[in-house]
Design a protein around this motif. Structure first.
Motif, PDB file in Angstrom:
ATOM      1  N   MET A 297      -2.981 -53.140 -65.123  1.00  0.00           N
ATOM      2  CA  MET A 297      -2.147 -52.020 -64.658  1.00  0.00           C
ATOM      3  C   MET A 297      -3.049 -50.855 -64.222  1.00  0.00           C
ATOM      4  N   LYS A 298      -2.921 -50.438 -62.961  1.00  0.00           N
ATOM      5  CA  LYS A 298      -3.751 -49.328 -62.456  1.00  0.00           C
ATOM      6  C   LYS A 298      -2.867 -48.138 -62.083  1.00  0.00           C
ATOM      7  N   THR A 299      -3.285 -46.962 -62.521  1.00  0.00           N
ATOM      8  CA  THR A 299      -2.582 -45.725 -62.170  1.00  0.00           C
ATOM      9  C   THR A 299      -3.560 -44.816 -61.438  1.00  0.00           C
ATOM     10  N   LEU A 300      -3.136 -44.360 -60.260  1.00  0.00           N
ATOM     11  CA  LEU A 300      -3.974 -43.434 -59.480  1.00  0.00           C
ATOM     12  C   LEU A 300      -3.334 -42.047 -59.523  1.00  0.00           C
ATOM     13  N   ILE A 301      -4.121 -41.056 -59.899  1.00  0.00           N
ATOM     14  CA  ILE A 301      -3.631 -39.672 -59.898  1.00  0.00           C
ATOM     15  C   ILE A 301      -4.388 -38.932 -58.794  1.00  0.00           C
ATOM     16  N   THR A 302      -3.638 -38.326 -57.875  1.00  0.00           N
ATOM     17  CA  THR A 302      -4.268 -37.693 -56.696  1.00  0.00           C
ATOM     18  C   THR A 302      -4.021 -36.180 -56.680  1.00  0.00           C
ATOM     19  N   ASN A 303      -4.768 -35.506 -55.820  1.00  0.00           N
ATOM     20  CA  ASN A 303      -4.593 -34.057 -55.565  1.00  0.00           C
ATOM     21  C   ASN A 303      -4.675 -33.212 -56.837  1.00  0.00           C
ATOM     22  N   ILE A 304      -5.516 -33.632 -57.780  1.00  0.00           N
ATOM     23  CA  ILE A 304      -5.635 -32.868 -59.036  1.00  0.00           C
ATOM     24  C   ILE A 304      -6.342 -31.555 -58.714  1.00  0.00           C
ATOM     25  N   LYS A 305      -5.684 -30.463 -59.056  1.00  0.00           N
ATOM     26  CA  LYS A 305      -6.255 -29.136 -58.747  1.00  0.00           C
ATOM     27  C   LYS A 305      -7.665 -29.027 -59.346  1.00  0.00           C
ATOM     28  N   GLU A 306      -7.815 -29.454 -60.611  1.00  0.00           N
ATOM     29  CA  GLU A 306      -9.145 -29.462 -61.220  1.00  0.00           C
ATOM     30  C   GLU A 306      -9.166 -30.516 -62.345  1.00  0.00           C
ATOM     31  N   LEU A 307     -10.181 -31.366 -62.280  1.00  0.00           N
ATOM     32  CA  LEU A 307     -10.380 -32.393 -63.312  1.00  0.00           C
ATOM     33  C   LEU A 307     -11.497 -31.874 -64.218  1.00  0.00           C
ATOM     34  N   LEU A 308     -11.152 -31.622 -65.480  1.00  0.00           N
ATOM     35  CA  LEU A 308     -12.074 -30.913 -66.385  1.00  0.00           C
ATOM     36  C   LEU A 308     -12.838 -31.858 -67.297  1.00  0.00           C
ATOM     37  N   GLN A 309     -13.965 -31.377 -67.748  1.00  0.00           N
ATOM     38  CA  GLN A 309     -14.797 -32.085 -68.741  1.00  0.00           C
ATOM     39  C   GLN A 309     -15.275 -33.435 -68.190  1.00  0.00           C
ATOM     40  N   VAL A 310     -15.748 -33.375 -66.925  1.00  0.00           N
ATOM     41  CA  VAL A 310     -16.245 -34.582 -66.263  1.00  0.00           C
ATOM     42  C   VAL A 310     -17.707 -34.785 -66.662  1.00  0.00           C
ATOM     43  N   ARG A 311     -18.000 -35.882 -67.269  1.00  0.00           N
ATOM     44  CA  ARG A 311     -19.378 -36.199 -67.684  1.00  0.00           C
ATOM     45  C   ARG A 311     -19.737 -37.559 -67.093  1.00  0.00           C
ATOM     46  N   HIS A 312     -20.674 -37.556 -66.156  1.00  0.00           N
ATOM     47  CA  HIS A 312     -20.998 -38.820 -65.487  1.00  0.00           C
ATOM     48  C   HIS A 312     -21.728 -39.760 -66.422  1.00  0.00           C
ATOM     49  N   THR A 313     -22.565 -39.207 -67.293  1.00  0.00           N
ATOM     50  CA  THR A 313     -23.170 -40.064 -68.316  1.00  0.00           C
ATOM     51  C   THR A 313     -22.610 -39.629 -69.659  1.00  0.00           C
ATOM     52  N   SER A 314     -22.454 -40.581 -70.546  1.00  0.00           N
ATOM     53  CA  SER A 314     -21.809 -40.305 -71.832  1.00  0.00           C
ATOM     54  C   SER A 314     -22.713 -39.412 -72.683  1.00  0.00           C
ATOM     55  N   ILE A 315     -22.134 -38.316 -73.194  1.00  0.00           N
ATOM     56  CA  ILE A 315     -22.883 -37.459 -74.121  1.00  0.00           C
ATOM     57  C   ILE A 315     -22.161 -37.518 -75.457  1.00  0.00           C
ATOM     58  N   ASP A 316     -22.862 -37.241 -76.549  1.00  0.00           N
ATOM     59  CA  ASP A 316     -22.132 -37.320 -77.824  1.00  0.00           C
ATOM     60  C   ASP A 316     -21.717 -35.965 -78.363  1.00  0.00           C
ATOM     61  N   LYS A 317     -22.470 -34.896 -78.044  1.00  0.00           N
ATOM     62  CA  LYS A 317     -22.064 -33.554 -78.468  1.00  0.00           C
ATOM     63  C   LYS A 317     -22.815 -32.514 -77.655  1.00  0.00           C
ATOM     64  N   LEU A 318     -22.341 -31.266 -77.737  1.00  0.00           N
ATOM     65  CA  LEU A 318     -22.968 -30.149 -77.029  1.00  0.00           C
ATOM     66  C   LEU A 318     -23.304 -29.071 -78.039  1.00  0.00           C
ATOM     67  N   GLN A 319     -24.446 -28.410 -77.851  1.00  0.00           N
ATOM     68  CA  GLN A 319     -24.795 -27.358 -78.798  1.00  0.00           C
ATOM     69  C   GLN A 319     -25.302 -26.112 -78.084  1.00  0.00           C
ATOM     70  N   GLY A 320     -25.194 -24.972 -78.783  1.00  0.00           N
ATOM     71  CA  GLY A 320     -25.719 -23.712 -78.275  1.00  0.00           C
ATOM     72  C   GLY A 320     -25.264 -23.425 -76.847  1.00  0.00           C
ATOM     73  N   GLN A 321     -26.239 -23.092 -75.999  1.00  0.00           N
ATOM     74  CA  GLN A 321     -25.965 -22.724 -74.591  1.00  0.00           C
ATOM     75  C   GLN A 321     -25.218 -23.818 -73.823  1.00  0.00           C
ATOM     76  N   GLU A 322     -25.463 -25.091 -74.203  1.00  0.00           N
ATOM     77  CA  GLU A 322     -24.810 -26.200 -73.477  1.00  0.00           C
ATOM     78  C   GLU A 322     -23.295 -26.072 -73.523  1.00  0.00           C
TER      79      GLU A 322
END
Ligand code: NIG
Ligand code: ZN
Length: 412
Positions: free
Chosen positions: A1-26
């Motif tokens: 089953m495939k769902t396509l979502i289009t025209n998204i005003k903004e797609l947030l928290q996009v990480r091209h490579t998997s990260i496990d956590k963010l600290q400080g300035q990051e």
């Protein structure tokens, strides 16, 4: 089953490579794609990009998200969702001037909830908890940690953990279970605290591990509850059974719980309303995630976790609700994100990072949850038409969620 979502005003928290956590300035950076598309394949995120690069894609359904924002669903890494009844009388007692500690000392508090829970059958406990679980899912929570700790006997703790196990099997939301036998000293063990810890370490943890009912262990390390030594015994017993620790520390007093947690490789140390410079120092360079619970501070009128000091010291920070009948009768992560901005001076970017990827780390699921990354779970919040993502924490108390997708499917 495939769902396509289009025209998204903004797609947030996009990480091209998997990260496990963010600290400080990051934590200040919240990567996004404007005017985006997103493809879901069964329960996973398959691909995404900008609308001007949308290839021809075969999909079973297409959703037009014009004007709307998509972000990963919230991860709530600290809750006490399984409880029986409520404690609104204690809420009124506090309005009349009693403190949380005074209420606990006169037989209210956690022990009050334990009495109610022991008298409640498993089916009713399951139904009461399911109602709360469905509510938080509608509010955008897509993964949740749930603690025991209102049983305080082997049988009642097992009852709570079996309810969590059933919820894991029945619900689309991802659940982790934490054994919190050392939440308060049961009346039957008055003046015999060490014997209760013996029971937890020698009987309860082995039994719970044998029945595979928990993923983590916890302890309320606090004056009047359990000592650092008790906490270390429980964390060491947990380690023997492959149950890492996530512990309650520094809610009212700094007594050394954070150092003990770090030394015992706790996955998270939670509450942190009262922090000394040494507590912050000891977290540096550790793998332990500090977790703030601002809706508990709001409800009890206690200090807020000093997020600025923690993040500005280069540390990570996660946010969770602490949903429970005594100190936080609310499981609303949207409110938590707002409070983090309003009362803890976190920016919207920091607060969203803390409630998604860092929160996923705090419940051991950052490889599969907490960001828009190919191959991660398709757990999403689709907002209404809103001017910007900063509008979410700004418009506190309002719900701007249009729909929630868990494992690729809308829940409502
Ligand atoms: N502080 C310990 N446990 C819960 C409150 C439990 C209760 O009051 O029932 C908390 O995290 O705030
Ligand atoms: Zn708690």
């Amino acid at each position: 089953m495939k769902t396509l979502i289009t025209n998204i005003k903004e797609l947030l928290q996009v990480r091209h490579t998997s990260i496990d956590k963010l600290q400080g300035q990051e934590m200040k950076d919240l990567p996004s794609i404007k005017n985006a598309w997103l493809l879901l394949h069964d329960d996973l995120i398959e691909d995404f990009g900008t609308m001007d690069s949308l290839p021809f894609l075969e999909a079973d359904s297409t959703i037009d998200a014009t004007g709307k924002i998509i972000l990963p669903s919230w991860v709530d890494s600290h809750t006490h969702l399984v409880y029986a009844g409520n404690r609104e009388q204690e809420f009124v007692d506090r309005i009349h001037g009693l403190t949380y500690e005074e209420i606990a000392n006169k037989g209210g508090g956690i022990v009050n909830s334990a009495q109610k829970l022991q008298a409640t059958d498993e089916e009713s406990l399951y139904q009461q908890t399911l109602t709360r679980l469905k509510e938080v899912m509608r509010l955008g929570t897509g993964a949740i940690e749930i603690k025991s700790g209102y049983g305080l006997t082997l049988d009642a703790e097992l009852k709570m953990l079996r309810v969590i196990k059933r919820l894991k099997q029945d619900s689309p939301i991802h659940i982790k279970a934490t054994f919190l036998g050392a939440h308060a000293l049961p009346k039957a063990y008055k003046d015999r605290r060490v014997e209760y810890i013996d029971e937890i370490v020698n009987v309860m943890i082995p039994k719970i591990a044998e029945e595979q009912l928990a993923d983590y262990v916890d302890v309320f390390c606090e004056k009047g509850y359990f000592t650092v030594e008790d906490s270390v015994r429980i964390m060491e017993a947990g380690k023997k059974y492959n149950l890492p620790a996530k512990i309650h520390v520094n809610q009212f007093n700094s007594i050394g719980g954070i150092k003990a947690g770090v030394e015992n490789s706790a996955l998270s140390v939670d509450h942190l309303e009262v922090m000394t410079p040494e507590d912050i120092e000891v977290l540096k360079g550790s793998d332990t995630m500090p977790v703030a619970l601002p809706s508990c501070s709001l409800f009890l009128s206690i200090p807020y976790t000093p997020a600025r000091e923690i993040i500005d010291a280069g540390l990570p920070l996660a946010l969770a609700t602490d949903y429970n009948p005594g100190s936080t009768p609310s499981g609303n992560m949207n409110l938590v994100v707002s409070l983090a901005c309003i009362k803890m001076r976190m920016t919207p970017e920091e607060a969203i990072n803390a409630a998604t990827i860092n929160a996923a780390y705090a419940m051991g699921i950052s490889k599969t949850h907490g960001s828009i990354t190919k191959g991660k779970k398709a757990n999403l919040i689709l907002t209404e038409s809103i001017p910007s993502y900063g509008f979410l924490p700004y418009s506190f108390g309002s719900n701007h969620i249009e729909s929630v997708f868990l494992e690729g499917k809308p829940i409502n």
